[in-house]
Scaffold this motif. Structure first.
Motif, short mmCIF file in Angstrom:
data_model
loop_
_atom_site.label_atom_id
_atom_site.label_comp_id
_atom_site.label_asym_id
_atom_site.label_seq_id
_atom_site.Cartn_x
_atom_site.Cartn_y
_atom_site.Cartn_z
N SER A 1 -3.21 -36.45 14.31
CA SER A 1 -4.01 -37.21 13.36
C SER A 1 -5.02 -36.34 12.61
O SER A 1 -5.86 -36.86 11.88
CB SER A 1 -4.74 -38.33 14.09
N ILE A 2 -4.98 -35.02 12.81
CA ILE A 2 -5.96 -34.17 12.13
C ILE A 2 -5.60 -34.07 10.64
O ILE A 2 -4.48 -33.72 10.27
CB ILE A 2 -5.98 -32.75 12.76
N PHE A 3 -6.58 -34.38 9.81
CA PHE A 3 -6.36 -34.36 8.36
C PHE A 3 -6.18 -32.92 7.87
O PHE A 3 -7.00 -32.05 8.16
CB PHE A 3 -7.58 -34.99 7.67
N ASN A 4 -5.09 -32.71 7.15
CA ASN A 4 -4.84 -31.37 6.61
C ASN A 4 -5.64 -31.24 5.32
O ASN A 4 -5.22 -31.67 4.25
CB ASN A 4 -3.34 -31.19 6.34
N ASN A 5 -6.79 -30.64 5.43
CA ASN A 5 -7.74 -30.60 4.32
C ASN A 5 -7.36 -29.51 3.31
O ASN A 5 -7.36 -28.32 3.66
CB ASN A 5 -9.14 -30.34 4.89
N ASP B 1 -1.74 -40.05 4.78
CA ASP B 1 -1.97 -40.21 6.22
C ASP B 1 -2.36 -41.65 6.52
O ASP B 1 -3.14 -42.25 5.79
CB ASP B 1 -3.12 -39.29 6.67
N GLY C 1 -11.04 -38.38 14.43
CA GLY C 1 -10.77 -36.94 14.37
C GLY C 1 -11.39 -36.24 13.17
O GLY C 1 -11.41 -35.02 13.11
N LEU C 2 -11.89 -37.01 12.21
CA LEU C 2 -12.45 -36.39 11.00
C LEU C 2 -13.87 -35.86 11.25
O LEU C 2 -14.53 -36.23 12.21
CB LEU C 2 -12.50 -37.41 9.86
N GLU D 1 -8.37 -44.01 15.21
CA GLU D 1 -8.14 -42.73 15.88
C GLU D 1 -8.15 -41.59 14.86
O GLU D 1 -8.64 -40.50 15.13
CB GLU D 1 -6.78 -42.74 16.61
N TYR D 2 -7.60 -41.87 13.68
CA TYR D 2 -7.57 -40.84 12.63
C TYR D 2 -9.00 -40.53 12.17
O TYR D 2 -9.39 -39.38 12.04
CB TYR D 2 -6.73 -41.36 11.47
#
Lengths: 428, 353
Positions: free
Chosen positions: A373-377, B126, B135-136, B131-132
């Motif tokens: 779920s880590i946003f690919n920035n 996304d 993680g930010l 949960e998403y």
């Protein structure tokens, strides 16, 4: 009731391997070369100074910023580096090497204001013992003619910057941005390093060192801040291996590869991550220096195991730890190439003073891939063009200036333009 | 024989002197456990309970928003945001313990909003879940991201302006905030070593965090000094001296004056040992009254002066920065005066406890 046996196995193996390398291999050689050591007190002052090798280098830079994302960024003068190196040839085979580095010209705690990664939070950057630290401190023993073993705090044989780290050896006002951003600056660790030559053209280095601490990893710099400097002692629950191989055609003409691999889980300040977080790095580099021009380039690839779980563990770290806590990429990758020309050398009789004109290109992305779920920035995908001039009035002194245009991978406010100039010296 | 007598005599002398040392009367005021209990239960835990409840209400309304996209519903969410903001700002006088150690603060209240990255997340495909969002980075969630989404950059966002992605983001962001406030409240009341118990049992041999009750009291004092400094020299000062409204923290909702006043109320709550404005005997105020009644009155008075000066700034803080600079200056002066008293008069008195 289940009885938990202590985890003696892995520790025992680590200790056994380290001890056997240190006391076994070296010890045998020491025994064989007993006659080699000469007592210091019998030497005269002149003999002593002949065995001492003193070196001092440093660089002061001025930076003028025009960053769209951070329009208020103030111009700066930075005493980036001042290093005093002292080597002593104890005997024919034993040598002591040390480097004392003064970063940013002082000691203490530096207050950082980082608007790009944390968008406006002040942060104290505490480095162990202020910002004076022993970059290198090791003993080396030459066991065969072309092979030596070093132990203590050793320079990690990875990348280009570790070999061309003096300001008179690189042309920009800092190392190439690829290495400067992703790898620890002046990367040294505690451990054992074997290096030497074989065949006519091959150089190698093989080492075991303390591994990184994953709590320092972040979005912008991948594993850079994992180099343990925050605490008084360095944790060595995890050990990393490093290997480097260079094919050297002749002096200053080579290409080579290096690999690094080590877990970053157990050297964290607390045991707060229950999965492994193996850091694997690989790079390919070339350096070709000719009379009128030179080319330096490298490609770097990094992978971090369980980056999502590591990022989530980092998110819960204490504010007091002064780490970024931003989501870490699963893969980082980049490429750098620098082309330099010596225009005066084209007219052979004008080559008394050295003048270099150079241009370099860096591309790197510390979020090349993210996990779960880590946003690919996209902000972490960076393209950098640099143009600059270096002028050496003598071989110990260089005046530098450069213009750098950095483009971030976002659609607006994406340019960061920096003009830098400075001077560097190297007395050795 | 003589030497033996001398030994007995000396031993007796030493024995006597030891006991005469410990014979001093115990100061009944040196047991502060009732004060610590009051501050923990009646102020800190109560404030976090309130915060968690209100974050829960906001989250429920945000969940409903996609099926009830009306201006009235949006107005309700905005009010619930303000309601939840109040206990949070009133907790900033005690930003120690789990909120700090577990890194919860950045997930709740990072400022400014990272609009560049927020747009990038909204533009991605996304799935936007709790949960998403968890993680930010902190600058992409918490109160100010919710504020930006609910009020818009000029505070006048209409219902029609909400995209489906923004609604998804809003829901996940409110759930993430609720998750954090729940974590914070829980950390104080339950688990193997609730922080509330740690604070209340300061000075007991088993307590590894506060080796003495005095150190716990000093933690409380440092907390209120820190927030006085932050309001006077940060939150008010930065937008005011640079005349730059983008540095104003709760600008989108025009809630800054309320934020500042609630920050000073957090000082008042800790000082009074209650959240209702009434003085509790087992509080810092009660303790100071027995030591220096004049100082106690001075502090109470100055807290009130600071709150009044903030509330009396005409219009919004954004307008006042340029239109009513004298009123802003007065509010800043009163807050700084409070900080000065706490630092130069209350702190030395604490050191002597």
């Amino acid at each position: 009731m289940k009885i938990q046996l202590p985890r003696i196995g892995p520790y025992f193996i680590k200790i056994a391997v380290l001890s056997s390398m240190l006391f076994g291999s070296v010890g045998l050689q020491v025994l064989n070369a007993q006659t080699d050591s000469t007592p210091l007190k019998s030497e005269s002052f002149n003999q002593l100074t002949q065995k001492l090798d003193f070196e001092a280098y440093g660089i002061i830079n001025y930076h003028a910023f025009n960053w769209q994302l951070f329009p208020d960024k103030r111009n700066e003068i930075d005493f980036s580096q001042a290093v005093i190196g002292l080597d002593y040839q104890i005997s024919d085979r034993w040598k002591f090497t040390s480097e004392l580095e003064f970063e940013h010209g002082g000691t203490g705690v530096a207050l950082e204001f980082d608007p790009l990664e944390e968008f406006g939070e002040f942060e104290y950057e505490v480095e162990k013992g202020g910002e004076i630290w022993l970059e290198e401190f090791n003993l080396s023993y030459q066991w065969f003619k072309n092979h030596a073993i070093s132990f203590g705090r050793v320079k990690l044989p990875f990348g280009l910057a570790s070999f061309y780290d003096e300001p008179t050896e690189y042309l920009g006002t800092s190392y190439n941005q690829l290495e400067n951003t992703i790898l620890p600056s002046n990367w040294t660790e505690f451990g054992i390093l074997v290096n030497g030559k074989f065949g006519k053209h091959f150089n190698y280095s093989l080492g075991m060192v303390n591994a990184l601490d994953g709590s320092g990893f972040n979005s912008a710099n991948f594993i850079k801040r994992g180099n343990q400097r925050r605490f008084e002692t360095v944790k060595i629950e995890d050990i990393a291996g490093v290997l480097r191989l260079d094919y050297e055609f002749q002096k200053d003409q080579l290409f080579g590869i290096s690999f690094y691999s080590g877990n970053s889980r157990n050297n964290r300040p607390k045991p707060d991550l229950n999965v492994n977080a193996l850091v694997s790095l690989a790079e390919f580099h070339t350096y070709f220096k000719f009379k009128t021009f030179s080319i330096k380039s490298m490609a770097l690839f990094g992978h971090l195991q369980n980056s999502e779980l590591l990022s989530l563990a980092n998110r819960n770290l204490s504010n007091n730890l002064n780490v970024k806590r931003t989501p870490v990429g699963k893969q980082a990758a980049g490429f750098n190439a620098e082309f330099a020309l010596k225009p005066l050398a084209l007219f052979t009789n004008m080559n008394t003073k050295e003048l270099y004109v150079f241009s370099s290109f860096d591309y790197f992305d510390t979020h090349q891939k993210t996990e779960g779920s880590i946003f690919n920035n996209p902000r972490w995908k960076r393209h950098i063009w640099t143009f600059g001039i270096n002028y050496f009035p003598t071989k110990w002194l260089v005046f530098k200036s450069q213009f750098e245009n950095q483009r971030l991978g976002i659609s607006e406010k994406k340019f960061q333009r920096t003009f830098s100039m400075g001077f560097a010296f190297n007395f050795s | 024989m003589i030497t033996t007598q001398l030994k007995y005599f000396l031993s007796f002398g030493i024995f006597f002197s030891i006991f005469s040392c410990s014979d001093e009367p115990v100061n009944p005021q040196s047991n502060y456990s009732e004060i610590l209990k009051t501050e923990t239960n009646q102020v800190i835990i109560l404030t976090y309970y309130d915060l968690n409840e209100k974050a829960g209400l906001l989250s429920v309304r945000c969940d409903e928003f996609s099926s009830n996209k009306t201006q009235a519903h949006l107005d309700l969410m905005r009010q619930l945001w303000r309601d939840a903001r109040k206990p949070w700002e009133q907790s900033e006088g005690f930003l120690f313990g789990p909120v700090d150690i577990q890194g919860i603060d950045p997930s709740i209240d990072s400022w400014p909003v990272n609009v560049i990255d927020l747009d990038a997340v909204l533009a991605s495909s996304d799935p936007l879940t709790k949960e998403y969002l968890d993680g930010l980075e902190g600058t992409l969630k918490g109160f100010h991201t919710l504020e930006y989404l609910l009020f818009g950059i000029d505070g006048n966002k209409s219902v029609q302006e909400f995209t489906d992605r923004q609604i998804e983001y809003l829901k996940a962001c409110a759930q993430s905030l609720k998750g954090e406030t729940n974590k914070l409240h829980t950390a104080w009341i339950s688990g193997p070593s609730p922080y509330g118990t740690i604070l209340k049992t300061a000075g007991e041999p088993s307590n590894q965090v506060y080796l003495s009750q005095k150190s716990a009291l000093q933690e409380l004092l440092d907390g209120i000094i820190t927030i006085a400094d932050e309001v006077g020299n940060g939150k008010i000062n930065d937008p005011f001296v640079t005349n730059n409204i983008t540095l104003e923290e709760s600008r989108f909702s025009a809630n800054s004056k309320q934020d500042f006043a609630d920050n000073i109320r957090s000082i008042q709550n800790i000082y009074f040992g209650s959240t209702d404005g009434n003085y509790n005997l087992n509080s810092l105020s009660g303790l100071i009254k027995t030591k220096d009644a004049a100082l106690d009155s001075k502090i109470i008075n100055q807290i009130q002066e600071a709150i009044t000066a903030i509330i009396n700034i005409p219009g919004t803080f954004t307008e006042a920065i340029s239109a009513n600079r004298a009123a802003v200056q007065n509010a800043q002066d009163q807050v700084r005066q409070l900080q000065l008293i706490l630092e130069s008069e209350l702190k030395p008195l604490f050191d002597k406890l």
